[in-house]
Design an enzyme around this catalytic site. Sequence first.
Site, PDB file in Angstrom:
ATOM      1  N   ARG A 174       2.830   3.764  -9.070  1.00 39.81           N
ATOM      2  CA  ARG A 174       2.789   2.295  -9.129  1.00 39.81           C
ATOM      3  C   ARG A 174       1.358   1.773  -9.208  1.00 39.81           C
ATOM      4  O   ARG A 174       1.113   0.710  -9.767  1.00 39.81           O
ATOM      5  CB  ARG A 174       3.409   1.685  -7.853  1.00 39.81           C
ATOM      6  CG  ARG A 174       4.912   1.666  -7.803  1.00 39.81           C
ATOM      7  CD  ARG A 174       5.375   0.892  -6.570  1.00 39.81           C
ATOM      8  NE  ARG A 174       4.550  -0.289  -6.407  1.00 39.81           N
ATOM      9  CZ  ARG A 174       4.090  -0.747  -5.253  1.00 39.81           C
ATOM     10  NH1 ARG A 174       4.397  -0.148  -4.141  1.00 39.81           N
ATOM     11  NH2 ARG A 174       3.353  -1.822  -5.206  1.00 39.81           N
ATOM     12  N   CYS A 185       6.374  -2.017  -1.351  1.00 43.07           N
ATOM     13  CA  CYS A 185       6.239  -0.933  -0.382  1.00 43.07           C
ATOM     14  C   CYS A 185       6.878  -1.325   0.939  1.00 43.07           C
ATOM     15  O   CYS A 185       6.820  -2.484   1.347  1.00 43.07           O
ATOM     16  CB  CYS A 185       4.763  -0.635  -0.140  1.00 43.07           C
ATOM     17  SG  CYS A 185       4.043   0.440  -1.380  1.00 43.07           S
ATOM     18  N   ARG A 198       8.166  -8.500   5.658  1.00 45.84           N
ATOM     19  CA  ARG A 198       7.187  -9.134   4.771  1.00 45.84           C
ATOM     20  C   ARG A 198       7.598 -10.585   4.524  1.00 45.84           C
ATOM     21  O   ARG A 198       8.161 -10.919   3.490  1.00 45.84           O
ATOM     22  CB  ARG A 198       7.040  -8.329   3.481  1.00 45.84           C
ATOM     23  CG  ARG A 198       6.579  -6.901   3.783  1.00 45.84           C
ATOM     24  CD  ARG A 198       6.203  -6.108   2.575  1.00 45.84           C
ATOM     25  NE  ARG A 198       4.869  -6.433   2.109  1.00 45.84           N
ATOM     26  CZ  ARG A 198       4.181  -5.679   1.253  1.00 45.84           C
ATOM     27  NH1 ARG A 198       4.688  -4.570   0.791  1.00 45.84           N
ATOM     28  NH2 ARG A 198       2.973  -6.034   0.853  1.00 45.84           N
ATOM     29  N   LYS A 211      -5.445  -3.226  -9.537  1.00 45.84           N
ATOM     30  CA  LYS A 211      -4.010  -3.530  -9.525  1.00 45.84           C
ATOM     31  C   LYS A 211      -3.747  -4.901  -8.909  1.00 45.84           C
ATOM     32  O   LYS A 211      -3.017  -5.715  -9.461  1.00 45.84           O
ATOM     33  CB  LYS A 211      -3.261  -2.452  -8.740  1.00 45.84           C
ATOM     34  CG  LYS A 211      -1.864  -2.830  -8.314  1.00 45.84           C
ATOM     35  CD  LYS A 211      -1.257  -1.722  -7.513  1.00 45.84           C
ATOM     36  CE  LYS A 211      -0.289  -2.047  -6.446  1.00 45.84           C
ATOM     37  NZ  LYS A 211      -0.315  -3.209  -5.668  1.00 45.84           N
ATOM     38  N   ASN A 212      -4.352  -5.152  -7.731  1.00 47.64           N
ATOM     39  CA  ASN A 212      -4.014  -6.382  -7.011  1.00 47.64           C
ATOM     40  C   ASN A 212      -4.536  -7.639  -7.695  1.00 47.64           C
ATOM     41  O   ASN A 212      -4.037  -8.731  -7.442  1.00 47.64           O
ATOM     42  CB  ASN A 212      -4.512  -6.301  -5.562  1.00 47.64           C
ATOM     43  CG  ASN A 212      -3.687  -5.316  -4.753  1.00 47.64           C
ATOM     44  OD1 ASN A 212      -2.551  -5.010  -5.105  1.00 47.64           O
ATOM     45  ND2 ASN A 212      -4.258  -4.786  -3.676  1.00 47.64           N
ATOM     46  N   ASP A 241      -5.055  -1.260   3.069  1.00 46.77           N
ATOM     47  CA  ASP A 241      -4.693  -0.340   1.982  1.00 46.77           C
ATOM     48  C   ASP A 241      -5.544   0.924   1.952  1.00 46.77           C
ATOM     49  O   ASP A 241      -5.310   1.804   1.127  1.00 46.77           O
ATOM     50  CB  ASP A 241      -4.800  -1.058   0.625  1.00 46.77           C
ATOM     51  CG  ASP A 241      -3.601  -1.941   0.365  1.00 46.77           C
ATOM     52  OD1 ASP A 241      -2.666  -1.929   1.171  1.00 46.77           O
ATOM     53  OD2 ASP A 241      -3.600  -2.650  -0.663  1.00 46.77           O
TER      54      ASP A 241
END
Length: 422
Positions: free
Chosen positions: A399, A117, A122, A22-23, A307
């Site tokens: 997600r 999230c 952030r 995903k990242n 994570d």
Amino acid sequence: MEKFIVHGPCKLKGEVNISGAKNAAVAILPATLLVKGKCHLENVPNISDIRAYVEILESLGSKIEYLSKNEMIIDNTDISSAIASSELTSKFRASYYLLGALLGRFDKVQISLPGGCNLGARPIDQHIKVFEKLGAKVEVRSGNVYATRTQTLKGTAIFLDIVSVGATMNAILAATLAEGTTIIENVAKEPHIVDLANFLNSMGAKIKGAGTDTIKITGVKELHQVSSYSIIPDQIETGTFMVAAAATCGDVLIKNCIPKHMEPITAKLLEAGANVEEFADSIRVSMDKKPNAFTVKTSPYPGFPTDMQPQICILLAISTGTGMIVENIWESRFQYTDELVKMGADISAHGTTAIVKGVDKLYSAPVRSHDLRAGAAMIIAGLVADGNTEIYDIHHILRGYEDITTKFANLGANIEYIQEDD
Ligand code: UD1
């Protein structure tokens, strides 16, 4: 309302295939904007964050054709706009990669402040610093980020004040088509950063040093079409199945992964007493006793990934001793521990530290998925617990995990997806 019901307990057994990262994908999709042509991507995870990115790219003029659920051709020959709809970009964090990518091609770029999230404040000051150092003007006004340039961005030396995955990715994206050489120091070294650099290099970019502390980018005038690029396997999905195998006293062969990327997680599983066997592109994890307690401190790669922090907490929650987690990246990442306490866990979390005393058993309870990785932890907790664990707010989980119920079902788990009328 959507929810999962996890029927526990269950010992996971069998094989699972890991999806694309995903990242990496959320940076590579916007990176395609740097080429006025077609990019053929393989191993793209079929998750809601990617579907959202596809929608954003299409709103800018990209033509996207799915060849299968994990393979697509993106044609960015005619991008009509560098103003991304705030409704789309505010939904998730990775939309800020549009800034770096679009600044390589357009003079004026606008996106709304990114969401994502809820892990604490952030900030994007390092992203802004990167763009300004390269010659752009950046303003944050009324929830939007406006970046403008009056000429091609110019390569320069940039020192990041903090190791940031996002700022490193944006620096790579913005500097690829800049004039001259950019040297970025104190960069993040995550596997997805190396993957973005490899993808751009496959299109003719000149990026060296990705995966080390210093990245050197020699700007090129343009990139060329890429025939096919396969995204790396997902490090965190791999880690999630590794921990799930150990926590359930199971025996799972995790296929299509990169064992080298898993070293910090493998090390903790070995400390916990799990058996971990590494092969060329797979890992087998099994466990035949209650886990030993251990200490985990999150840090940028190659440290233990933030994570994976909620998932590894399940091992500590059922361990034979008292363990500790120190969270060094996100201040609000312990919200999920309240949910585990509802299931009988003994956790006291204050500030950046959680003390976890192992208990004999976890019990089912209705719990919330506070964020993507916390949701994955709730699934593992549900697999370990006696009874039927109801997990709410599962949109967070969807997600980032492809076919999660099917993948767990193939390992013998029973996770029901329920959609109820509100
Ligand atoms: C971070 C994680 C990444 C994880 C993601 C979602 C690290 C280094 N990064 O990536 O592994 O996948 O969260 O959980 O582990 N920061 C600033 N100013 C900035 C940018 C960041 O102060 O401009 C700070 C953040 O507040 C945070 C740290 O830097 O404490 C790391 O942030 P960053 O790596 O940029 O976040 P993500 O890219 O979201």
